[in-house]
Design an enzyme around this catalytic site. Structure first.
Site, short mmCIF file in Angstrom:
data_model
loop_
_atom_site.label_atom_id
_atom_site.label_comp_id
_atom_site.label_asym_id
_atom_site.label_seq_id
_atom_site.Cartn_x
_atom_site.Cartn_y
_atom_site.Cartn_z
N CYS A 2 0.85 -1.18 0.00
CA CYS A 2 0.00 0.00 0.00
C CYS A 2 0.89 1.24 0.00
O CYS A 2 2.09 1.16 0.25
CB CYS A 2 -0.85 0.02 1.26
SG CYS A 2 -1.68 -1.53 1.56
N ARG A 27 1.43 2.11 -6.69
CA ARG A 27 1.68 1.01 -5.74
C ARG A 27 0.47 0.11 -5.55
O ARG A 27 0.55 -0.94 -4.93
CB ARG A 27 2.04 1.58 -4.36
CG ARG A 27 3.45 2.06 -4.26
CD ARG A 27 3.72 2.50 -2.85
NE ARG A 27 3.82 1.38 -1.94
CZ ARG A 27 4.93 0.75 -1.64
NH1 ARG A 27 6.05 1.10 -2.21
NH2 ARG A 27 4.94 -0.25 -0.78
N TRP A 77 -3.78 -1.66 -1.36
CA TRP A 77 -3.73 -2.82 -2.25
C TRP A 77 -4.01 -3.98 -1.32
O TRP A 77 -3.15 -4.38 -0.55
CB TRP A 77 -2.34 -2.89 -2.89
CG TRP A 77 -2.06 -4.07 -3.74
CD1 TRP A 77 -1.32 -5.16 -3.39
CD2 TRP A 77 -2.45 -4.29 -5.08
NE1 TRP A 77 -1.25 -6.03 -4.44
CE2 TRP A 77 -1.93 -5.52 -5.50
CE3 TRP A 77 -3.22 -3.54 -5.99
CZ2 TRP A 77 -2.15 -6.05 -6.77
CZ3 TRP A 77 -3.42 -4.06 -7.25
CH2 TRP A 77 -2.88 -5.30 -7.63
N ASN A 103 0.84 -0.44 6.21
CA ASN A 103 1.24 -1.18 5.02
C ASN A 103 1.97 -2.42 5.52
O ASN A 103 2.89 -2.29 6.30
CB ASN A 103 2.17 -0.29 4.18
CG ASN A 103 2.75 -1.02 2.99
OD1 ASN A 103 2.27 -2.09 2.62
ND2 ASN A 103 3.77 -0.45 2.40
N GLY A 104 1.54 -3.60 5.11
CA GLY A 104 2.20 -4.82 5.58
C GLY A 104 1.17 -5.82 6.08
O GLY A 104 0.00 -5.74 5.72
N GLU A 486 9.94 -20.43 -19.09
CA GLU A 486 9.73 -19.05 -18.63
C GLU A 486 10.89 -18.14 -19.09
O GLU A 486 10.67 -16.99 -19.48
CB GLU A 486 9.57 -19.04 -17.10
CG GLU A 486 9.45 -17.68 -16.45
CD GLU A 486 8.28 -16.81 -16.95
OE1 GLU A 486 7.43 -17.31 -17.71
OE2 GLU A 486 8.28 -15.62 -16.62
N LYS A 490 10.29 -14.84 -21.42
CA LYS A 490 10.80 -13.51 -21.10
C LYS A 490 11.66 -13.00 -22.24
O LYS A 490 11.58 -11.85 -22.66
CB LYS A 490 11.65 -13.51 -19.81
CG LYS A 490 10.99 -13.61 -18.49
CD LYS A 490 10.09 -12.47 -18.10
CE LYS A 490 8.73 -12.66 -18.66
NZ LYS A 490 7.74 -13.37 -17.85
N GLU A 493 9.56 -12.15 -25.54
CA GLU A 493 8.65 -11.00 -25.47
C GLU A 493 9.40 -9.68 -25.33
O GLU A 493 8.93 -8.64 -25.78
CB GLU A 493 7.59 -11.16 -24.38
CG GLU A 493 8.08 -11.12 -22.96
CD GLU A 493 6.96 -11.37 -21.94
OE1 GLU A 493 5.83 -10.94 -22.18
OE2 GLU A 493 7.25 -11.99 -20.90
N HIS A 509 14.70 -35.42 -30.35
CA HIS A 509 13.56 -35.95 -31.10
C HIS A 509 13.09 -34.99 -32.20
O HIS A 509 11.96 -35.08 -32.66
CB HIS A 509 12.41 -36.28 -30.15
CG HIS A 509 12.77 -37.35 -29.16
ND1 HIS A 509 12.94 -38.67 -29.51
CD2 HIS A 509 13.08 -37.29 -27.84
CE1 HIS A 509 13.30 -39.38 -28.45
NE2 HIS A 509 13.39 -38.55 -27.42
N LYS A 608 -0.87 -5.90 -20.60
CA LYS A 608 -0.62 -6.49 -19.28
C LYS A 608 -1.71 -7.49 -18.91
O LYS A 608 -1.42 -8.55 -18.37
CB LYS A 608 -0.56 -5.37 -18.23
CG LYS A 608 -0.28 -5.86 -16.82
CD LYS A 608 1.15 -6.35 -16.67
CE LYS A 608 1.41 -7.01 -15.35
NZ LYS A 608 2.53 -7.98 -15.43
#
Ligand code: F6R
Length: 613
Positions: A2, A27, A77, A103-104, A486, A490, A493, A509, A608
């Site tokens: 947050c 944030r 958040w 925050n936390g 992955e 990355k 893209e 193969h 996104k």
């Protein structure tokens, strides 16, 4: 996750808070609120309206009384409790004089709330944070000033926090404290500021200071003084800030992607916090499936897209190894249309950073239609996926801005592996001492990720050396395979170059025909159980002229005789290695893309959140 802001001594308190909150919206922004305080009392306004929450808050503040010189603001958040106005900060004590923002995560909020309620306190939100207001209220009632009340309250809480409190009965004072979550103090003549991040107060303060873990700061109009948890005076560390607003929002980094890559240890720490209760039982507070329902699961199907699909693939290895439940992973857009089999005992897990990817939502809807229980693994509280699922596990990576997903991946792997351990506990498929060792090992991954991050320059040097290459293969075995997938995702893209992820054993193969001089093969070679096989695969591609980059552990002495370039990472339990091994691969993709002058935060053609099928 947050954003927080505070001000003491200002003539334009409300305007300062609202402006600061707007600058903190990057944030996270599911709700926002302010509290203003003075001798006349404490006034509060809160609003929840998703991306427009600060705008909605401004409307709530149109009739705000004037003349207050002290105030707190918060943009939320959500981690505990839905993103609704009642859960927005600030939270008040029973009398409505004390306001807190936080925050936390307060790990022991459940026990504390029970105790406080038994002493007559009335809670009005579903958050872990509200306990702070009531703890401080009790300490004030016992005669402590606000600083001492915050200090003694913190002695009873476990978890992570950046918090600030004000009390109308002690006007012109804010008391703030930090453990894990960031906090800075700013000063200007006659005014003192507080913020979770510099951008909130960048154009207001002329000097900045960092609050360290377990330090408490008392802010007044003329400045501040700080103490530690024992009450001994401490000096705050001055910060030299010469950023513009945009740089400040990116935490001083060149772009959000670098910021988010560097936030991975924090994302792991937050995701794993508060997950084990009494008797070492792993618990997901937000998950509403009962132990019996979980024990009865006979088959697990994970559905996801893109990076989330790769995290799900890693989870399959952990779920099958530790919990001995048959597990399959499907691409969301395929699952829906393949007439899937859902039997009694099938649990479907939808994995999504945004929780809004339509392919994954449609896949889980299809599963529910066929009678499956659905668990959502989402980074966004109350996302569509989370709302529609029967149960939810939240990753707590914080808002991810860069289109290429980074910190969400490590948080998803951590949450899913913890879930696998919980299943193992329930089903008795692992001795409790093994669960304990794996749980502790998982908690240590954040520090190992930090070591991998510290080697950024080594990775960039490899990317520079391979700058002219145009064809890349990423290979791995066991959990190194999803890591390779992955890494390739990355890479493609961000760089727009051809990059293919493959199980190393499958190369012979077919794809081996593509290997020739000039091709770069990146090999994830950290898993001891398949190391010899990986070395053979490296020899196969070397013999055909490829250049080999190996991700290898610090203790691997054999790798230097076969690889052209080595990206070193700390050794760990193999099941945890994707969270560490992905770090150099993220940096490799990033550095190559920067070398090609691409916009790393916004790769071409990509969004996104993908809300179309
Ligand atoms: C890759 C990336 C995408 C997402 C995918 C799923 O870097 O970001 O592949 O992982 O679109 O998104 P979520 O996880 O929001 O469902």
């Amino acid at each position: 996750m947050c954003g927080i802001i505070g001000v003491v001594g200002a003539s334009d308190t409300l305007a300062t808070l609202l402006e600061g909150l707007e600058r903190l919206e990057y944030r996270g922004y599911d709700s926002a609120g302010v509290a203003l305080s003075g001798a006349g009392g404490t006034w509060r306004a809160r609003a929840a309206a998703g991306t427009e929450s600060v705008l909605a808050l401004k409307l709530e503040c149109e009739d705000a009384p004037t003349g207050f010189r002290t105030g707190l603001g918060h943009t939320r958040w959500a981690t505990h409790g839905a993103p609704e106005a009642i859960n927005a900060h600030p939270h008040l004590d029973c009398a409505g004089n004390i306001a807190i923002i936080h925050n936390g995560i307060i790990e022991n909020h459940g026990e504390l709330q029970e105790e406080l309620e038994s002493r007559g306190h009335v809670f009005t939100s579903v958050t872990d944070s509200e306990v702070l207001a009531h703890l401080i209220e009790e300490a004030r009632a016992a005669g402590q000033d606000l600083t001492e009340a915050v200090r003694t309250s913190l002695l009873t809480v476990r978890g992570a926090f950046a918090l600030a409190a004000l009390d109308a009965t002690e006007p012109d004072v804010i008391v703030a404290a930090r453990r894990v979550s960031p906090l800075v103090v700013g000063t200007a003549p006659g005014v003192t500021y507080l913020a979770s991040d510099v951008p909130a107060i960048l154009d207001k303060a002329s000097a900045f200071y960092a609050v360290n873990d377990d330090e408490i700061v008392r802010l007044g109009p003329e400045g501040f003084r700080a103490i530690d948890l024992e009450g001994a005076p401490v000096r705050l560390r001055p910060l030299s800030i010469d950023w513009d607003l945009e740089t400040a929002q990116k935490g001083g980094y060149d772009d959000f992607m670098t910021k988010e890559i560097n936030e991975q240890p924090d994302a792991l720490r937050a995701t794993l916090l508060d997950r084990r209760h009494r008797d070492n039982v792993i618990t997901f507070d937000e998950m509403s499936l009962s132990d019996d329902e979980l024990r009865d699961v006979t088959r697990i199907v994970l559905v996801a897209a893109g990076t989330s699909y790769h995290a799900a693939l890693v989870a399959k290895y952990a779920i099958e190894r530790w919990a001995r439940v048959s597990c399959e992973v499907d691409i969301s857009s395929e699952y829906r249309y393949r007439d899937p089999v859902v039997e009694i005992g099938t649990l479907v897990i939808g994995v999504s950073q945004s929780g809004e990817t339509i392919d994954t939502i449609q896949a889980t809807r299809e599963a529910q239609r066929r009678g499956a229980h659905v668990v959502a693994v989402s980074n966004v509280v109350d996302s569509s996926l989370a709302r529609e699922a029967n149960a939810v596990i939240y990753t707590r990576a914080g808002l991810e801005v860069s289109v290429a997903s980074t910190k969400a991946f490590v948080a998803q792997v951590a949450a899913l592996e913890l879930f696998a351990l919980r299943l193992a506990q329930l089903r008795g498929t692992l001795p409790e001492r093994d669960v304990e060792a794996l749980y502790l090992g998982l908690q240590a991954v954040g520090a190992q990720v930090a070591v991998a991050l510290s080697r950024r320059d080594d990775v960039t040097a490899v990317a520079d050396a391979l700058a002219g290459a145009r064809d890349f293969f990423f290979l791995g075995r066991h959990v190194g395979f999803p890591t390779a997938l992955e890494g390739a995702l990355k890479f493609k893209e961000l760089t727009y170059l051809h990059a293919e992820g493959y199980p190393a054993g499958e190369l012979k193969h077919g794809p081996l025909a593509l290997i020739e001089p000039g091709v770069v093969v990146v090999v994830v070679a950290t898993d001891p159980s398949v190391h010899e096989k990986i070395l053979s695969n490296i020899s196969e591609v070397k013999a055909r002229g490829a250049s080999v980059v190996a991700v290898a552990t610090d203790d691997d002495e054999t790798i230097s005789s076969v690889a052209d370039f080595i990206l070193r990472v700390p050794a760990t339990e193999p099941m945890f290695s994707p969270m560490i091994d992905i770090v150099p691969l993220q940096i490799f993709a990033y550095a190559t893309a920067r070398g090609l002058h691409h916009n790393v935060d916004r790769p071409r053609n990509l969004a996104k959140t993908v809300t179309v099928e």
